[in-house]
Design an enzyme around this catalytic site. Structure first.
Site, PDB file in Angstrom:
ATOM      1  N   GLU A   1      31.681  39.918  51.043  1.00  0.00           N
ATOM      2  CA  GLU A   1      30.416  40.647  50.888  1.00  0.00           C
ATOM      3  C   GLU A   1      29.833  40.165  49.577  1.00  0.00           C
ATOM      4  O   GLU A   1      30.460  40.303  48.524  1.00  0.00           O
ATOM      5  CB  GLU A   1      30.705  42.156  50.901  1.00  0.00           C
ATOM      6  CG  GLU A   1      29.471  43.002  51.013  1.00  0.00           C
ATOM      7  CD  GLU A   1      29.161  43.704  49.734  1.00  0.00           C
ATOM      8  OE1 GLU A   1      28.209  43.243  49.058  1.00  0.00           O
ATOM      9  OE2 GLU A   1      29.841  44.683  49.401  1.00  0.00           O
TER      10      GLU A   1
ATOM     11  N   SER B   1      30.366  37.621  43.808  1.00  0.00           N
ATOM     12  CA  SER B   1      29.220  36.705  43.763  1.00  0.00           C
ATOM     13  C   SER B   1      29.194  35.770  44.979  1.00  0.00           C
ATOM     14  O   SER B   1      30.235  35.514  45.603  1.00  0.00           O
ATOM     15  CB  SER B   1      29.300  35.853  42.495  1.00  0.00           C
ATOM     16  OG  SER B   1      30.438  35.025  42.552  1.00  0.00           O
TER      17      SER B   1
ATOM     18  N   CYS C   1      25.212  46.564  44.935  1.00  0.00           N
ATOM     19  CA  CYS C   1      24.854  45.475  45.853  1.00  0.00           C
ATOM     20  C   CYS C   1      23.630  45.849  46.685  1.00  0.00           C
ATOM     21  O   CYS C   1      23.004  44.979  47.282  1.00  0.00           O
ATOM     22  CB  CYS C   1      26.031  45.102  46.739  1.00  0.00           C
ATOM     23  SG  CYS C   1      26.918  46.515  47.356  1.00  0.00           S
TER      24      CYS C   1
ATOM     25  N   LYS D   1      44.454  40.460  44.557  1.00  0.00           N
ATOM     26  CA  LYS D   1      44.215  39.615  43.387  1.00  0.00           C
ATOM     27  C   LYS D   1      43.401  40.524  42.467  1.00  0.00           C
ATOM     28  O   LYS D   1      42.223  40.762  42.685  1.00  0.00           O
ATOM     29  CB  LYS D   1      43.420  38.387  43.833  1.00  0.00           C
ATOM     30  CG  LYS D   1      43.385  37.250  42.858  1.00  0.00           C
ATOM     31  CD  LYS D   1      42.713  37.637  41.600  1.00  0.00           C
ATOM     32  CE  LYS D   1      41.624  36.757  41.131  1.00  0.00           C
ATOM     33  NZ  LYS D   1      41.023  37.252  39.888  1.00  0.00           N
TER      34      LYS D   1
ATOM     35  N   GLY E   1      31.498  32.744  44.213  1.00  0.00           N
ATOM     36  CA  GLY E   1      32.925  33.016  44.403  1.00  0.00           C
ATOM     37  C   GLY E   1      33.270  33.143  45.877  1.00  0.00           C
ATOM     38  O   GLY E   1      34.220  32.521  46.370  1.00  0.00           O
ATOM     39  N   GLY E   2      32.487  33.934  46.601  1.00  0.00           N
ATOM     40  CA  GLY E   2      32.756  34.167  48.025  1.00  0.00           C
ATOM     41  C   GLY E   2      32.678  32.881  48.818  1.00  0.00           C
ATOM     42  O   GLY E   2      33.529  32.598  49.661  1.00  0.00           O
TER      43      GLY E   2
ATOM     44  N   GLU F   1      19.198  36.527  43.970  1.00  0.00           N
ATOM     45  CA  GLU F   1      19.543  37.812  43.360  1.00  0.00           C
ATOM     46  C   GLU F   1      19.622  37.697  41.828  1.00  0.00           C
ATOM     47  O   GLU F   1      20.171  36.745  41.298  1.00  0.00           O
ATOM     48  CB  GLU F   1      20.918  38.256  43.896  1.00  0.00           C
ATOM     49  CG  GLU F   1      21.393  39.585  43.318  1.00  0.00           C
ATOM     50  CD  GLU F   1      22.810  39.978  43.780  1.00  0.00           C
ATOM     51  OE1 GLU F   1      23.024  41.158  44.039  1.00  0.00           O
ATOM     52  OE2 GLU F   1      23.688  39.099  43.855  1.00  0.00           O
TER      53      GLU F   1
HETATM   54  P1  NAP Z   1      32.943  36.870  40.991  1.00  0.00           P
HETATM   55  O1  NAP Z   1      32.693  35.944  39.875  1.00  0.00           O
HETATM   56  O2  NAP Z   1      32.495  36.459  42.339  1.00  0.00           O
HETATM   57  O3  NAP Z   1      34.520  37.158  41.027  1.00  0.00           O
HETATM   58  C1  NAP Z   1      35.106  38.079  41.941  1.00  0.00           C
HETATM   59  C2  NAP Z   1      36.585  37.750  42.051  1.00  0.00           C
HETATM   60  O4  NAP Z   1      36.761  36.517  42.732  1.00  0.00           O
HETATM   61  C3  NAP Z   1      37.281  37.602  40.725  1.00  0.00           C
HETATM   62  O5  NAP Z   1      38.555  38.184  40.847  1.00  0.00           O
HETATM   63  C4  NAP Z   1      37.366  36.109  40.521  1.00  0.00           C
HETATM   64  O6  NAP Z   1      38.499  35.732  39.788  1.00  0.00           O
HETATM   65  C5  NAP Z   1      37.493  35.606  41.943  1.00  0.00           C
HETATM   66  N1  NAP Z   1      36.901  34.276  42.105  1.00  0.00           N
HETATM   67  C6  NAP Z   1      35.601  33.957  41.905  1.00  0.00           C
HETATM   68  N2  NAP Z   1      35.403  32.658  42.192  1.00  0.00           N
HETATM   69  C7  NAP Z   1      36.582  32.163  42.597  1.00  0.00           C
HETATM   70  C8  NAP Z   1      37.011  30.878  43.031  1.00  0.00           C
HETATM   71  N3  NAP Z   1      36.172  29.839  43.073  1.00  0.00           N
HETATM   72  N4  NAP Z   1      38.296  30.715  43.380  1.00  0.00           N
HETATM   73  C9  NAP Z   1      39.155  31.739  43.298  1.00  0.00           C
HETATM   74  N5  NAP Z   1      38.812  32.976  42.870  1.00  0.00           N
HETATM   75  C10 NAP Z   1      37.542  33.188  42.529  1.00  0.00           C
HETATM   76  O7  NAP Z   1      32.287  38.273  40.736  1.00  0.00           O
HETATM   77  P2  NAP Z   1      32.384  39.273  39.508  1.00  0.00           P
HETATM   78  O8  NAP Z   1      33.375  38.818  38.502  1.00  0.00           O
HETATM   79  O9  NAP Z   1      32.609  40.575  40.118  1.00  0.00           O
HETATM   80  O10 NAP Z   1      30.941  39.274  38.901  1.00  0.00           O
HETATM   81  C11 NAP Z   1      30.262  38.104  38.530  1.00  0.00           C
HETATM   82  C12 NAP Z   1      28.883  38.081  39.171  1.00  0.00           C
HETATM   83  O11 NAP Z   1      28.987  38.331  40.580  1.00  0.00           O
HETATM   84  C13 NAP Z   1      27.931  39.147  38.701  1.00  0.00           C
HETATM   85  O12 NAP Z   1      27.256  38.791  37.529  1.00  0.00           O
HETATM   86  C14 NAP Z   1      27.002  39.283  39.869  1.00  0.00           C
HETATM   87  O13 NAP Z   1      25.998  38.316  39.814  1.00  0.00           O
HETATM   88  C15 NAP Z   1      27.851  39.013  41.064  1.00  0.00           C
HETATM   89  N6  NAP Z   1      28.257  40.261  41.794  1.00  0.00           N
HETATM   90  C16 NAP Z   1      27.503  40.646  42.843  1.00  0.00           C
HETATM   91  C17 NAP Z   1      27.846  41.781  43.549  1.00  0.00           C
HETATM   92  C18 NAP Z   1      27.026  42.235  44.693  1.00  0.00           C
HETATM   93  O14 NAP Z   1      27.373  43.220  45.291  1.00  0.00           O
HETATM   94  N7  NAP Z   1      25.971  41.569  45.045  1.00  0.00           N
HETATM   95  C19 NAP Z   1      28.951  42.538  43.194  1.00  0.00           C
HETATM   96  C20 NAP Z   1      29.714  42.121  42.109  1.00  0.00           C
HETATM   97  C21 NAP Z   1      29.351  40.956  41.411  1.00  0.00           C
HETATM   98  P3  NAP Z   1      38.454  35.468  38.203  1.00  0.00           P
HETATM   99  O15 NAP Z   1      37.461  36.409  37.620  1.00  0.00           O
HETATM  100  O16 NAP Z   1      39.836  35.706  37.778  1.00  0.00           O
HETATM  101  O17 NAP Z   1      38.002  34.068  38.088  1.00  0.00           O
END
Ligand code: NAP
Length: 526
Positions: free
Chosen positions: A264, A241, A301, A183, A244-245, A392
């Site tokens: 993760e 995030s 991370c 994805k 999301g996870g 975080e």
């Molecule tokens: P994210 O919002 O968790 O999204 C990651 C992926 O998962 C994207 O492809 C997103 O799709 C998908 N997704 C998220 N929620 C979903 C759901 N409920 N159902 C289905 N798919 C879902 O992370 P991000 O876009 O990489 O970054 C956003 C925030 O995540 C950052 O501001 C940060 O706080 C955190 N982050 C943390 C780490 C870490 O290592 N701790 C790393 C990266 C990001 P779509 O975007 O298409 O919705």
């Protein structure tokens, strides 16, 4: 060339009507490419192709899988400047970082190629029959690890190469014998498509079944949701995030057939500075940690988001130097307007918590999408009482917790959520803190002595994971060759005819792999 289309196995399609573009945060403009989100039918077709491909791919020899993985690495390198330029345009990260991450991606692919070519990773074990055993004969039992089936990978926004389309999760799943459906991350869909084209070329060149890999575009949760719910999908890899996870984990466990989600997620990576170390090296430590907090604009991370110590003059000095050092560093660009938006939002929420003081905040104006770094401090008791302070803030932000005494420091560590890393800064004093070290070990996946947590070595002894919410399953690592274990299950043959067994378990040991035979590790035949 970037087309904006989806890869459904070897075929490129764009039947959908929902389109989106990626964004150049450095120039604060949209990139030119237009991506077409995968339709529901296209998602179905990609998963179905993966299921069909699995029938063949699961039986392919380690040598052939190694050729495929090495070919992916070669094709990624052959993308040359187009890949590097697209990566920079879609992330705002510098060219040096892009090249470094490409090197790591290629290294990961080649490491898995070596692993599966050698073959012992399947952990073959054989217990030969004892037909004359009393009171009952013992059967012949032979076990090895076999692949789970089609895997869906959600790449990370902060690692467009090493944790994305052909990143660690994909390389490990392919090495295990699982077809992969990626994805694509909407923030770097062009980088993703280029890498996908390299994987498809490699699959064709090495004769892999069509459907062994697909890459689906999406800029919302629908595509990912449908994929995780799809009955033919057997496991999920995710980096991003906690929200999301966790959403994907819940979705997967509510299926009629629940499947594992290896996510993760967030981590604040506590650093414990013991009194002697602070007394002897406050200035050096402050400078080192200023660099580590701001590295990659705090978008790692393993960024040290929490610094803990017992109150002392040396700690006051450390905070003062850290505050000065961190604002000397020029602010840098974050990955995307959404990420900087989330940073600003989470930072202000944190700063509004009662008892938290801001000791350093970059005051000058910065360009759009550039993050202003900040250091905050709080009393140990306040930290203990308010779990909002334990969350975080993804970006160049850190918090120093000033503990009353050794007991409070240990209590705070034991109350932390699960973390990827924990660091101990000590000068010949660590042996006086066994309880503290034990509490830290209980909360993290990796413990570091006198270093910084940023920097994740790719090698067999690395653990990149940890108790929830650092990851959804602390028994596995997301980095290094052992991450292959997430995509397999143990399987036993009982009294199975030798000629029908897989090569790994045959009496002759035709692959020459290391096996546990009647409780003895050996490369010998039986
Ligand atoms: P994210 O919002 O968790 O999204 C990651 C992926 O998962 C994207 O492809 C997103 O799709 C998908 N997704 C998220 N929620 C979903 C759901 N409920 N159902 C289905 N798919 C879902 O992370 P991000 O876009 O990489 O970054 C956003 C925030 O995540 C950052 O501001 C940060 O706080 C955190 N982050 C943390 C780490 C870490 O290592 N701790 C790393 C990266 C990001 P779509 O975007 O298409 O919705």
């Amino acid at each position: 060339m970037i087309t904006g289309k989806n890869y459904l196995g070897n075929k490129q399609l764009d039947k959908g009507t929902k389109t989106y573009k990626t964004f150049n945060p450095l120039l604060n403009i949209e990139n030119e490419f237009v991506f077409v989100e995968a339709t529901s039918e296209e998602i179905d077709e990609a998963v179905h192709l993966a299921s069909e491909a699995f029938k063949v791919f699961r039986t392919i020899s380690g040598e052939k899988k190694a050729a495929f993985l090495n070919a992916i690495a070669d094709e990624i390198l052959a993308l040359n400047d187009e890949l590097i330029q697209t990566y920079c345009k879609e992330s705002g990260l510098p060219e040096g970082r892009a090249k470094g991450e490409r090197g790591r991606t290629v290294f990961q692919l080649r490491s898995f190629a070596d692993l599966v070519k050698e073959g012992s990773w399947v952990e073959a074990s054989i217990d030969t029959a004892q037909p004359n055993r009393e009171p009952l004969p013992k059967p012949d039992l032979r076990k090895l690890l076999i692949p789970l089936g089609p895997v869906v990978v959600f790449g990370a926004s902060n690692f467009p190469l090493a944790y994305s389309t052909a990143g660690g999760d994909t390389a490990a799943a392919l090495a295990a014998g699982c077809p992969v459906i990626v994805k694509s991350h909407p923030m770097h869909a062009g980088t993703g498509e280029l890498v996908a084209s390299a994987i498809i070329k490699a699959a064709e060149k090495t004769d892999m079944p069509n459907g062994v890999f697909s890459n689906l575009n999406s800029s919302g949760v629908e595509v990912g949701t449908q994929l995780v719910k799809h009955p033919e999908v057997k496991a999920v890899g995710f980096t991003g995030s906690l929200r999301g996870g966790r959403a994907l984990y819940d979705l997967a466990s509510q299926r009629e057939e629940p499947i594992p989600v290896f996510a993760e997620m967030g981590s604040i990576n506590p650093v414990i500075m013991l009194p002697n170390a602070l007394k002897n090296r406050a200035e050096d430590l402050a400078k080192t940690y200023a660099g580590s907090i701001i590295l990659g604009t705090g978008q790692f991370c393993t960024k040290p988001g929490l610094l803990l110590a017992i109150k002392s003059d040396a700690l006051t000095q450390f905070i003062s130097i850290l505050s000065k050092e961190i604002v000397k560093i020029e602010p840098t660009c974050m990955l995307h307007p959404n990420i900087i938006g989330a940073y600003e939002n989470n930072k202000s929420k944190m700063i509004s918590q009662a008892g938290l003081s801001v000791v350093s905040d970059f005051e000058n104006d910065v360009q759009t999408n550039y993050a202003k770094q900040a250091i905050t401090t709080v009393e140990g008791q306040t930290f203990l009482e308010n779990t909002n302070l334990h969350q975080e803030v993804f970006g160049p932000f850190s918090m120093v917790v000033q503990c009353q005494d050794k007991e409070q420091l240990e209590l705070i560590i034991s109350k932390l959520e699960g973390q990827l890393t924990g660091t101990l800064i000590a000068d010949n004093e660590a042996s006086e803190y066994p309880g503290l070290i034990s509490a830290l070990q209980n909360r993290v996946g990796r413990i570091i002595y006198n270093g910084v947590p940023t920097g994740v070595e790719v090698c067999p002894s690395m653990v990149h994971g940890g108790p929830y919410p650092a990851s959804t399953d602390s028994r596995f690592t997301a980095v290094g060759i052992n991450s292959i274990k997430r995509w397999v299950r143990p399987f036993s043959y009982q009294d199975w005819p030798n000629e029908l067994l897989p090569d790994e378990l045959k009496n002759e040991n035709p692959l020459g792999i290391s096996r546990l035979v009647d409780n003895k590790q050996t490369n010998d035949s039986i």
